[in-house]
Design a protein around this motif. Structure first.
Motif, PDB file in Angstrom:
ATOM      1  N   ALA A  30       0.834  -1.195   0.000  1.00  0.00           N
ATOM      2  CA  ALA A  30       0.000   0.000   0.000  1.00  0.00           C
ATOM      3  C   ALA A  30       0.869   1.244   0.000  1.00  0.00           C
ATOM      4  CB  ALA A  30      -0.911   0.001   1.225  1.00  0.00           C
ATOM      5  N   ALA A  31       0.481   2.225  -0.797  1.00  0.00           N
ATOM      6  CA  ALA A  31       1.218   3.484  -0.863  1.00  0.00           C
ATOM      7  C   ALA A  31       1.130   4.228   0.464  1.00  0.00           C
ATOM      8  CB  ALA A  31       0.666   4.354  -1.991  1.00  0.00           C
ATOM      9  N   ALA A  32       2.206   4.960   0.793  1.00  0.00           N
ATOM     10  CA  ALA A  32       2.278   5.807   1.986  1.00  0.00           C
ATOM     11  C   ALA A  32       2.161   5.012   3.276  1.00  0.00           C
ATOM     12  CB  ALA A  32       1.205   6.897   1.944  1.00  0.00           C
ATOM     13  N   GLN A  71      12.802  -1.895   5.981  1.00  0.00           N
ATOM     14  CA  GLN A  71      11.513  -1.194   5.985  1.00  0.00           C
ATOM     15  C   GLN A  71      11.577  -0.026   5.004  1.00  0.00           C
ATOM     16  OE1 GLN A  71       9.560   1.398   9.290  1.00  0.00           O
ATOM     17  NE2 GLN A  71       8.773  -0.687   9.609  1.00  0.00           N
ATOM     18  N   HIS A  72      10.508   0.123   4.238  1.00  0.00           N
ATOM     19  CA  HIS A  72      10.484   1.191   3.238  1.00  0.00           C
ATOM     20  C   HIS A  72       9.050   1.663   3.028  1.00  0.00           C
ATOM     21  CE1 HIS A  72      12.078   3.592  -0.035  1.00  0.00           C
ATOM     22  NE2 HIS A  72      11.071   3.192  -0.806  1.00  0.00           N
ATOM     23  N   THR A  73       8.923   2.932   2.677  1.00  0.00           N
ATOM     24  CA  THR A  73       7.614   3.503   2.361  1.00  0.00           C
ATOM     25  C   THR A  73       7.639   4.037   0.936  1.00  0.00           C
ATOM     26  OG1 THR A  73       7.242   4.175   4.661  1.00  0.00           O
ATOM     27  CG2 THR A  73       5.893   5.235   2.966  1.00  0.00           C
ATOM     28  N   GLU A 103      -0.038   0.179  -4.685  1.00  0.00           N
ATOM     29  CA  GLU A 103      -1.413   0.542  -4.994  1.00  0.00           C
ATOM     30  C   GLU A 103      -2.049   1.265  -3.813  1.00  0.00           C
ATOM     31  OE1 GLU A 103      -3.602  -2.842  -6.345  1.00  0.00           O
ATOM     32  OE2 GLU A 103      -2.045  -3.523  -7.711  1.00  0.00           O
ATOM     33  N   SER A 104      -3.272   1.722  -4.016  1.00  0.00           N
ATOM     34  CA  SER A 104      -4.015   2.284  -2.893  1.00  0.00           C
ATOM     35  C   SER A 104      -4.238   1.166  -1.883  1.00  0.00           C
ATOM     36  CB  SER A 104      -5.357   2.826  -3.365  1.00  0.00           C
ATOM     37  OG  SER A 104      -6.205   1.762  -3.783  1.00  0.00           O
ATOM     38  N   PRO A 105      -4.399   1.497  -0.604  1.00  0.00           N
ATOM     39  CA  PRO A 105      -4.637   0.448   0.388  1.00  0.00           C
ATOM     40  C   PRO A 105      -5.803  -0.460   0.011  1.00  0.00           C
ATOM     41  CG  PRO A 105      -4.173   2.518   1.481  1.00  0.00           C
ATOM     42  CD  PRO A 105      -4.289   2.825   0.020  1.00  0.00           C
ATOM     43  N   LYS A 106      -6.856   0.118  -0.505  1.00  0.00           N
ATOM     44  CA  LYS A 106      -8.040  -0.671  -0.884  1.00  0.00           C
ATOM     45  C   LYS A 106      -7.700  -1.696  -1.961  1.00  0.00           C
ATOM     46  CE  LYS A 106     -11.888   1.566  -1.541  1.00  0.00           C
ATOM     47  NZ  LYS A 106     -12.944   2.405  -2.177  1.00  0.00           N
TER      48      LYS A 106
END
Length: 204
Positions: A30-32, A71-73, A103-106
């Motif tokens: 998930a992004a962000a 860990q990465h964002t 992708e988006s979390p959804k």
């Protein structure tokens, strides 16, 4: 590096072939959202001598670790090429690249659930042809397909409930995504000659 051999048979390995990372997990994120990535090598090594360089392909600085975790964002949705270099006392062993879908979390939840379902069906087929002693040993490692299906079904129900909730926020979906990555470990495949601990079993 986080693996456990249950059964093994003699395997011929070319001593001159580079020892590279065989798999990276997860591949859809998930992004962000801060995500912990784990690299899996093709065979056991002295982890105290191996270091890793992670290039996440998003123009962020290369990250060096002395364990197979990083860990990465990813801040933006897209498709990225993750490059993981393994080194032994600063001497390069090998480099592997992997496609990471951000992708988006959804949407990331839906893709992960479908991937897990495919893995479960694959494991069922492979498990059905193994000797009973192997099947019991696999369960002892925590790969209980019935239990994994039940847990995945519960998380999928949470996800479907969020989809029906017009007030659901990205943070709600991220919580579900973290449950998928943190609570469910499903092997990619099981081989009769070598079975490794979750989330992957490697064919060498």
């Amino acid at each position: 590096l986080g693996t456990k051999i249950i059964f093994s048979e003699k395997i011929n390995v070319n001593p001159h072939s580079p020892l590279k990372v065989q798999q990276v997990y997860p591949r859809t994120v998930a992004a962000a959202n801060p995500t912990e990535f784990e690299a899996f090598l093709g065979k056991s090594v002295n982890s105290s001598q191996i270091t890793f360089e992670w290039n996440f392909g998003d123009n962020t600085p290369i990250e060096e670790t002395n364990v197979n975790l990083a860990q990465h964002t990813y801040n933006n949705i897209g498709v990225y090429t993750l490059s993981v270099k393994t080194l032994d006392k600063n001497k390069e062993i090998g480099t592997s690249t992997f496609i990471i879908f951000v992708e988006s979390p959804k949407n990331a939840i839906n893709a992960t659930i479908e991937d897990y379902k495919e893995r479960i069906e694959r494991i069922k087929k492979q498990n059905s042809v193994l000797p009973l002693s192997y099947q019991n040993a696999i369960k002892e490692t925590g790969v209980d397909i019935t239990a994994l299906e039940f847990k995945l079904g519960g998380i999928e129900d949470e996800y479907k409930a969020l989809l029906k909730n017009s007030n659901a926020k990205d943070s709600d979906y991220i919580e579900v995504m973290n449950s998928l990555h943190g609570e469910i470990n499903i092997p990619l495949t099981i081989q009769p000659n070598q079975i490794t601990m979750l989330p992957f079993a490697f064919e060498i």
